[in-house]
Scaffold this motif. Structure first.
Motif, short mmCIF file in Angstrom:
data_model
loop_
_atom_site.label_atom_id
_atom_site.label_comp_id
_atom_site.label_asym_id
_atom_site.label_seq_id
_atom_site.Cartn_x
_atom_site.Cartn_y
_atom_site.Cartn_z
N ARG A 178 0.82 -1.21 0.00
CA ARG A 178 0.00 0.00 0.00
C ARG A 178 0.86 1.26 0.00
O ARG A 178 0.42 2.32 0.46
CB ARG A 178 -0.95 0.00 1.19
N GLY A 179 2.06 1.15 -0.53
CA GLY A 179 2.95 2.29 -0.60
C GLY A 179 2.39 3.37 -1.50
O GLY A 179 1.64 3.11 -2.44
N LEU A 180 2.78 4.60 -1.21
CA LEU A 180 2.28 5.75 -1.97
C LEU A 180 3.02 5.85 -3.30
O LEU A 180 4.17 6.29 -3.36
CB LEU A 180 2.48 7.03 -1.15
N LYS A 181 2.34 5.43 -4.36
CA LYS A 181 2.91 5.51 -5.71
C LYS A 181 2.13 6.49 -6.59
O LYS A 181 2.67 7.02 -7.55
CB LYS A 181 2.94 4.12 -6.34
N ALA A 182 0.88 6.72 -6.25
CA ALA A 182 0.02 7.65 -7.00
C ALA A 182 -0.95 8.29 -6.02
O ALA A 182 -1.23 7.73 -4.95
CB ALA A 182 -0.74 6.90 -8.10
N PRO A 183 -1.47 9.49 -6.32
CA PRO A 183 -2.40 10.15 -5.40
C PRO A 183 -3.57 9.28 -4.97
O PRO A 183 -4.06 9.40 -3.85
CB PRO A 183 -2.86 11.37 -6.20
N ALA A 184 -4.02 8.35 -5.84
CA ALA A 184 -5.15 7.49 -5.48
C ALA A 184 -4.82 6.60 -4.29
O ALA A 184 -5.73 6.13 -3.59
CB ALA A 184 -5.55 6.65 -6.68
N ASP A 185 -3.53 6.36 -4.03
CA ASP A 185 -3.12 5.51 -2.91
C ASP A 185 -3.35 6.18 -1.56
O ASP A 185 -3.25 5.51 -0.52
CB ASP A 185 -1.65 5.12 -3.05
N LEU A 186 -3.64 7.46 -1.54
CA LEU A 186 -3.87 8.16 -0.28
C LEU A 186 -5.04 7.57 0.50
O LEU A 186 -5.09 7.69 1.73
CB LEU A 186 -4.13 9.65 -0.54
N ARG A 187 -5.97 6.93 -0.18
CA ARG A 187 -7.15 6.41 0.51
C ARG A 187 -6.79 5.32 1.50
O ARG A 187 -7.58 5.01 2.41
CB ARG A 187 -8.16 5.89 -0.51
N HIS A 188 -5.61 4.74 1.39
CA HIS A 188 -5.19 3.68 2.30
C HIS A 188 -4.50 4.23 3.56
O HIS A 188 -4.11 3.45 4.42
CB HIS A 188 -4.21 2.72 1.60
N HIS A 189 -4.35 5.55 3.64
CA HIS A 189 -3.56 6.13 4.72
C HIS A 189 -4.35 7.20 5.47
O HIS A 189 -5.36 7.71 4.97
CB HIS A 189 -2.28 6.75 4.15
N ALA A 190 -3.86 7.51 6.65
CA ALA A 190 -4.44 8.62 7.43
C ALA A 190 -3.97 9.94 6.84
O ALA A 190 -2.80 10.09 6.48
CB ALA A 190 -4.02 8.52 8.89
N LEU A 191 -4.87 10.89 6.74
CA LEU A 191 -4.52 12.23 6.29
C LEU A 191 -4.38 13.14 7.51
O LEU A 191 -5.29 13.20 8.36
CB LEU A 191 -5.58 12.80 5.34
N LEU A 192 -3.26 13.83 7.60
CA LEU A 192 -2.96 14.67 8.75
C LEU A 192 -3.03 16.14 8.34
O LEU A 192 -2.59 16.52 7.26
CB LEU A 192 -1.56 14.36 9.29
N GLY A 193 -3.58 16.95 9.23
CA GLY A 193 -3.67 18.38 8.94
C GLY A 193 -3.66 19.18 10.23
O GLY A 193 -3.55 18.63 11.33
N VAL A 194 -3.78 20.50 10.09
CA VAL A 194 -3.84 21.38 11.26
C VAL A 194 -5.29 21.71 11.57
O VAL A 194 -6.16 21.66 10.70
CB VAL A 194 -3.04 22.68 11.03
N ALA A 195 -5.54 22.04 12.83
CA ALA A 195 -6.90 22.35 13.25
C ALA A 195 -7.41 23.62 12.59
O ALA A 195 -8.58 23.72 12.22
CB ALA A 195 -6.97 22.47 14.77
N ARG A 196 -6.53 24.61 12.43
CA ARG A 196 -6.88 25.87 11.78
C ARG A 196 -5.66 26.40 11.06
O ARG A 196 -4.56 26.35 11.61
CB ARG A 196 -7.35 26.90 12.81
N PRO A 197 -5.81 26.93 9.85
CA PRO A 197 -7.01 26.90 9.01
C PRO A 197 -7.20 25.54 8.36
O PRO A 197 -6.26 24.75 8.29
CB PRO A 197 -6.71 27.98 7.97
N ARG A 198 -8.41 25.28 7.88
CA ARG A 198 -8.73 23.99 7.28
C ARG A 198 -8.92 24.11 5.78
O ARG A 198 -8.87 25.19 5.22
CB ARG A 198 -10.00 23.42 7.92
N GLY A 199 -9.16 22.95 5.16
CA GLY A 199 -9.51 22.93 3.75
C GLY A 199 -8.36 22.72 2.79
O GLY A 199 -8.57 22.65 1.57
N PHE A 200 -7.12 22.58 3.29
CA PHE A 200 -5.99 22.47 2.39
C PHE A 200 -5.93 21.12 1.68
O PHE A 200 -5.53 21.03 0.52
CB PHE A 200 -4.68 22.73 3.14
N TRP A 201 -6.33 20.06 2.36
CA TRP A 201 -6.35 18.75 1.69
C TRP A 201 -7.36 18.77 0.54
O TRP A 201 -7.10 18.24 -0.55
CB TRP A 201 -6.69 17.64 2.69
N ARG A 202 -8.52 19.33 0.78
CA ARG A 202 -9.55 19.38 -0.25
C ARG A 202 -9.06 20.18 -1.46
O ARG A 202 -9.25 19.77 -2.62
CB ARG A 202 -10.82 20.01 0.31
#
Length: 295
Positions: A178-202
């Motif tokens: 499940r290594g990250l080889k293409a952006p579609a592989d992100l669904r197998h992993h936890a996405l980490l972000g900051v509490a504020r501001p939000r929306g950067f992953w989207r």
């Protein structure tokens, strides 16, 4: 005979309480106790023989006289501050406080601060941290650095650092079935972000043309320092902000799995007040920060 002026400390306490409508908040700004601020305001009211506040249950509201008095003393207080700033260069040294986000302090400012103290021995630069831009009315803050679009009441803002957002992760997440080889592989992993501001992953997914998906889980952290440490520990894939993540990339603790990034509307901004623009100390700190940011 001219009427005697009330003690300046009582006027300062009133101005802070009137601006924040809170004795507690005013006390924090002035480094006093709440009861001390309340006593000073009461002393001012006694001196003027007029009530300046309606004291409500856990709240303050200016009376008509208080509102009129605040409008009248505002220019005088600004004039006093400007007078102090104008003569400050003649002093033996100056003490300034720079307020920044904790992650900015840890990842960008502190590694550079020794150079500033060496090149500017006459300036005693103190560093305070806050989750966002401080109130421009705080007398204990001289400059600030914050994330935003450049619009903060009472502050003059100049862009300090651009932001470029892109995913980063520990090298081990590139390997395995499940290594990250293409952006579609992100669904197998936890996405980490900051509490504020939000929306950067989207926003990054739109830039990468990745269809909406449900990740393994999402985790948010109070600052970029914690975010990058979590990613370096293999907890998931973090959305990084340009220069602050560079030390992790340089030492190999984090890598960029994809060559896809986007520039958000937000940037890092350097904030100062127009009234302090003539202060030699403020000018020196601004010039140094902008020089370091341009390297």
């Amino acid at each position: 005979m001219a009427a005697r002026l009330p003690p300046l400390g009582t006027i300062e306490a009133f101005a802070a309480a009137a601006r924040t409508l809170s004795f507690t908040t005013a006390a924090r700004e002035l480094n006093l106790t709440t009861s001390a601020v309340s006593r000073r305001v009461a002393a001012l009211e006694a001196s003027l023989d007029v009530r300046l506040f309606h004291r409500l249950n856990r709240a303050l509201r200016l009376t008509a006289a208080g509102d009129k008095y605040l409008a009248a003393i505002g220019p005088a207080i600004e004039a006093l501050r400007a007078a102090g700033a104008a003569i400050r260069p003649a002093a033996r040294g100056s003490r300034l406080t720079l307020c920044v986000l904790p992650s900015f302090a840890a990842l960008w400012l502190l590694p550079r601060l020794a150079d500033f103290t060496t090149s500017h021995p006459s300036i005693d630069l103190r560093v305070a941290t806050a989750p966002g831009a401080p109130d421009a009315g705080r007398g204990d803050i001289d400059l600030a650095v914050a994330i935003g679009t450049g619009d903060w009441p009472g502050w003059s803002a100049e862009r300090l650092l651009p932001m470029r957002c892109r995913p980063v992760c520990a090298p081990k997440l590139l390997r395995g079935p499940r290594g990250l080889k293409a952006p579609a592989d992100l669904r197998h992993h936890a996405l980490l972000g900051v509490a504020r501001p939000r929306g950067f992953w989207r926003r990054w997914c739109v830039e990468a043309e990745v269809p909406p998906f449900r990740p393994a889980r999402t985790l948010r952290f109070d600052g970029l320092h914690l975010l990058y440490e979590a990613a370096a520990g293999g907890l998931g894939v973090a959305m990084a902000f340009d220069d602050l993540v560079q030390p992790y990339l340089d030492d190999g603790r984090l890598v960029e799995p994809f060559d896809i990034s986007f520039a958000p509307s937000e940037s890092w901004w350097l904030l100062h007040r127009n009234r302090d623009a003539r202060s030699q100390g403020v000018r020196s700190v601004r010039r140094w920060l902008k020089t370091e940011a341009a390297r």
